[in-house]
Design a protein around this motif. Structure first.
Motif, short mmCIF file in Angstrom:
data_model
loop_
_atom_site.label_atom_id
_atom_site.label_comp_id
_atom_site.label_asym_id
_atom_site.label_seq_id
_atom_site.Cartn_x
_atom_site.Cartn_y
_atom_site.Cartn_z
N LEU A 140 0.84 -1.19 0.00
CA LEU A 140 0.00 0.00 0.00
C LEU A 140 0.88 1.25 0.00
N GLY A 142 0.09 5.42 0.13
CA GLY A 142 -0.99 6.38 0.23
C GLY A 142 -0.52 7.72 0.76
N GLU A 244 -6.74 12.91 -0.06
CA GLU A 244 -6.44 11.49 0.13
C GLU A 244 -6.17 10.87 -1.23
N GLU A 246 -4.54 6.98 -2.78
CA GLU A 246 -3.99 5.69 -2.36
C GLU A 246 -3.97 4.71 -3.51
N ASN A 248 -3.79 0.66 -3.53
CA ASN A 248 -3.81 -0.57 -2.74
C ASN A 248 -4.49 -1.66 -3.56
N SER A 543 -10.53 4.79 1.69
CA SER A 543 -9.34 3.97 1.58
C SER A 543 -8.92 3.47 2.95
N THR A 545 -5.82 4.20 4.12
CA THR A 545 -4.69 5.02 4.57
C THR A 545 -4.94 5.65 5.92
#
Length: 764
Positions: A140, A142, A244, A246, A248, A543, A545
């Motif tokens: 991941l 982020g 935000e 990310e 993933n 997400s 994060t």
């Protein structure tokens, strides 16, 4: 603005025109490409359309992944919005049609019409054949905007189980957190190395070569950093803020990272630049003149503060009291009003009730009568209607500064005051018989506390380390913790900073971390304790994060990244305050430690606490040191009872001379960088009690344990700490050593924990 960031701005503008504050997955891929991050091969198929064979062939895989694209469908897998089919036009067309029906049918009945109209089409992506090594295969990356610290990076183990793993893996192994504004290129790889996935992917594992080079991982992290910094609230080049973003997961394919899924939210919520004249903090901490209002002829809060100012050494002829009807009080001249003050004072102490504070502040600004103010009053932001008083004062300050008038910086409100040894004043409203004040600083330290009660409790418990400056911040209506750190970073009288925080003004956490980095880069130390640790935010996010990097986790990680020591408990904070105050300035040459005690369990306990992340190494004694130790123990025959090694147990039989001459030998060993002397003082062989009935001991006796310990400590520049593992009967022994400036702990594990942190921070 670079061309790549300009392209990203256009992506965000299109989404904004579409009424969205988030990006669809094809748009996320476009943003990643603009940041220099490779994406899988993909095409977008509008709803009702079908791809042609040449487009599918260009994806390069016999199978493709199809994902629904809709602003109303965030978690696609939950509603059947993801499928894997053959890379054939007819198979893709049928899959898209079936997915359309399924996604609508699985939506809530009340939302089906809206979902049906929201489906823009389908993202058709190559089916990535990645290096699947089980746990640790997915990563991941982020970023998110923190209210306190602005853009924050998160990297760790990814996939569907990221939150599960983060909660169960050892701290620091699942997720790493860093500031996009502080992370240097050289730090990126070191940040990644402790993470669980790193050992599986970027290092040799059970004879298998690394699947991806550490540099590739670090480069991806740095590209995320650049993206976050370019679209942060403090960036002046772009109108947008990435709230935000990310990926993933990322997976590894042929030595490269490939993103498989991504989300992004954005806003136009830009930060307002600070306009505080921080240089005026100098007038506050070292004033030439002082004014005060709220002093009664009786002993009210204002009168207590006035007395404390004078007892601190500030000359009465330099103090003006706003007090109608009197010519003088406590030898200080009185004037009937703020307007009648004959001069602009460097510092003004406002001790009126909350309802009178705005009018007094307005008089100070309108007539230019103060360069700084300590605002004592509480209640301005703590009860219904109170916040409006603070807001009105903030507006008053902003208006005065914008107009170029003499406008003070303000400490408080709801603060207990400030003690400044260089400024020769004490504005605490605590009577001196409740909190006796040393006339001089006992250490080269500054204490900055958001809570006045917290500050005075530490001052009461540890008078021997009286700080150069003790600042109670209160509500930070104007001046903040970062302002004091930024000003004091150049003060040669301060070597250590002890900071207690409960919360930050928006964005001030970043300024706080930047100030810490400047201070620690100069070789000085910052100790921080954070109270009011908020629970991790798990809502209002699309997400993982935010959920794996909670508010306190961000605070701790970014303060440590900046170079601070973060205390995890109040006990640890107090212990470190003492240790740092008395060891500051001693050079740290390495991690080789010498440990000595008169009890076997203490030796075991200390050895058990050598390692925890960055740790200490047991020093190997030189032959000459071994001979000196044996010579010290020989008069009592102890040399025949034990082998000399590190940790050294001199046994309870050792008297003051045997114990401390052995300790002196290994402290002076050139192979020892630091030391812990741990004493279980209950043995009859040592002088560890104050004079009293039933015994002939005197802990202050020349040649005793305490006297010899002080001699050893003062004769070396190495970091040496003492542990006295015992009850209240031995508090006088600990106090005697502390008065001599020796860091004393009351448990072996606490002594080792402090020394580990001190050595590690100095070496780093």
């Amino acid at each position: 603005m670079s061309a790549s960031w300009a392209r990203t701005v256009r992506v965000l503008e299109r989404a904004e025109k579409d009424g969205r504050n988030f990006l669809l997955e094809p748009e996320v891929y476009e943003v990643l490409k603009n940041a220099g991050i490779a994406t899988p091969r993909h095409i977008f198929v509008p709803a009702g359309k079908a791809p042609v064979r040449a487009e599918l062939r260009a994806l390069g895989t016999p199978e493709v992944v199809i994902k629904v694209v809709s602003p109303l469908v965030i978690h696609k897998s939950d509603v059947g919005g993801v499928a894997v089919v053959r890379a054939e036009p007819d198979a893709v067309r049928k899959a898209c049609a079936a997915m359309f029906r399924t996604v609508v049918a699985r939506s809530r009945a009340s939302e089906r019409k809206a979902v049906r109209g929201s489906i823009r089409g389908f993202l058709v992506v190559e089916k990535v054949a990645f290096d699947d090594v089980g746990f640790g295969s997915e990563i991941l990356f982020g970023l998110r905007r923190s209210q306190d610290f602005e853009s924050v990076l998160t990297v760790g183990s990814g996939g569907l189980d990221v939150e599960y793993m983060s909660a169960r893996l050892k701290e620091g192994r699942a997720v790493a957190i860093a500031s996009a504004h502080l992370l240097d290129d050289a730090e990126a790889e070191a940040l990644l190395e402790p993470l669980a996935f790193f050992g599986k992917l970027a290092a040799e594992f059970r004879g298998r070569k690394a699947l991806v080079a550490p540099k590739v991982l670090a480069d991806t992290l740095l590209r995320f950093r650049d993206l976050a910094a370019a679209f942060s609230a403090v960036s002046v080049e772009t109108p947008f803020v990435l709230e935000e973003a990310e990926v993933n997961p990322f997976v590894v394919r042929r030595g490269r990272l490939v993103p498989l899924d991504g989300v992004c939210r954005f806003s136009r919520n830009k930060a307002e630049p600070s306009a505080r004249p921080v240089e005026a903090v100098g007038r506050l901490l070292k004033p030439g003149t002082i004014g005060i209002v709220g002093v009664s002829e009786k002993m009210n809060i204002g009168h207590v503060i006035l007395n404390n100012i004078l007892k601190g050494g500030f000359p009465a002829e330099k103090v003006t009291v706003v007090k109608p009807g009197l010519e003088a009080i406590e030898g200080c001249r009185c004037v009937p009003s703020i307007e009648a003050m004959p001069e602009t004072v460097d510092m003004f102490v406002l001790t009126l009730g909350a309802d009178q504070c705005f009018d007094a502040m307005k008089d100070l600004v309108d007539h230019g009568k103060a360069r700084s103010v300590i605002l004592i009053a509480g209640g301005m932001g703590e009860k219904a209607g109170g916040a409006s008083i603070e807001d009105r004062i903030r507006g008053l300050l902003a208006e005065g500064r914008a107009g170029g008038r003499v406008t003070p910086v303000v400490n408080g409100g709801n603060c207990l005051g400030i003690v400044s040894k260089p400024g020769r004043y004490d504005t605490l409203f605590i009577p001196d018989y409740k909190l006796p004040r040393p006339t001089r600083a006992g250490s080269a330290s500054a204490m900055i506390s958001q809570s006045g009660a917290f500050m005075i409790c530490r001052m009461s418990k540890m008078p021997s380390i009286e700080s150069v400056y003790s600042v109670s911040l209160g509500n930070q209506i104007d001046l903040t913790a970062s302002d004091y750190l930024a000003y004091l970073k150049d003060d040669p009288a301060v070597r250590t900073f002890s900071v207690y925080m409960e919360g930050f003004k928006p964005g001030d956490g970043l300024a706080f971390a930047r100030a810490i980095r400047e201070i620690t880069a100069s070789g000085r130390t910052v100790l921080v304790y954070k109270a009011g640790r908020s629970p991790e935010g798990r809502s209002a996010t699309s997400s993982h994060t935010a959920s794996v990097a909670g508010d306190y986790g961000v605070f701790r990680a970014l303060c440590e990244q900046a170079g601070a020591i973060v205390a995890e408990s109040l006990f640890e904070f107090e212990s470190f305050m003492k240790g740092l105050a008395w060891l500051e300035g001693r050079p740290v040459r390495g991690r080789r430690v010498g440990l000595v005690s008169n009890a076997g369990f203490e030796c075991v306990m200390m050895a058990d606490n050598l390692k925890d992340g960055a740790g200490l190494d047991l020093a190997a004694f030189a032959p000459g040191t071994l001979a000196r130790i044996l010579e010290s123990l020989r008069p009592l025959g102890i040399d025949k009872l034990l082998d000399i090694h590190n940790p050294l147990d001199v046994t309870p039989v050792a008297d003051d001379a045997a114990f401390m001459e052995s300790a002196r030998a290994f402290v002076e060993d050139p192979g020892v960088d630091c030391a812990v002397i741990s004493n279980v003082p209950l043995t009859k062989a040592l002088q560890t009690l104050s004079p009293g009935p039933g015994h002939a001991e005197d802990l202050a006796r020349p040649g005793g344990f305490a006297a010899r310990t002080i001699e050893i400590f003062r004769a070396t520049d190495k970091p040496v700490v003492v542990n006295i593992d015992s009850g209240p009967l031995y508090d006088p022994l600990a106090a005697f050593l502390e008065k001599a400036g020796i860091p004393v702990f009351r448990r072996a594990d606490e002594a080792l924990r402090f020394l580990r942190a001190y050595v590690d921070r100095k070496l780093r």
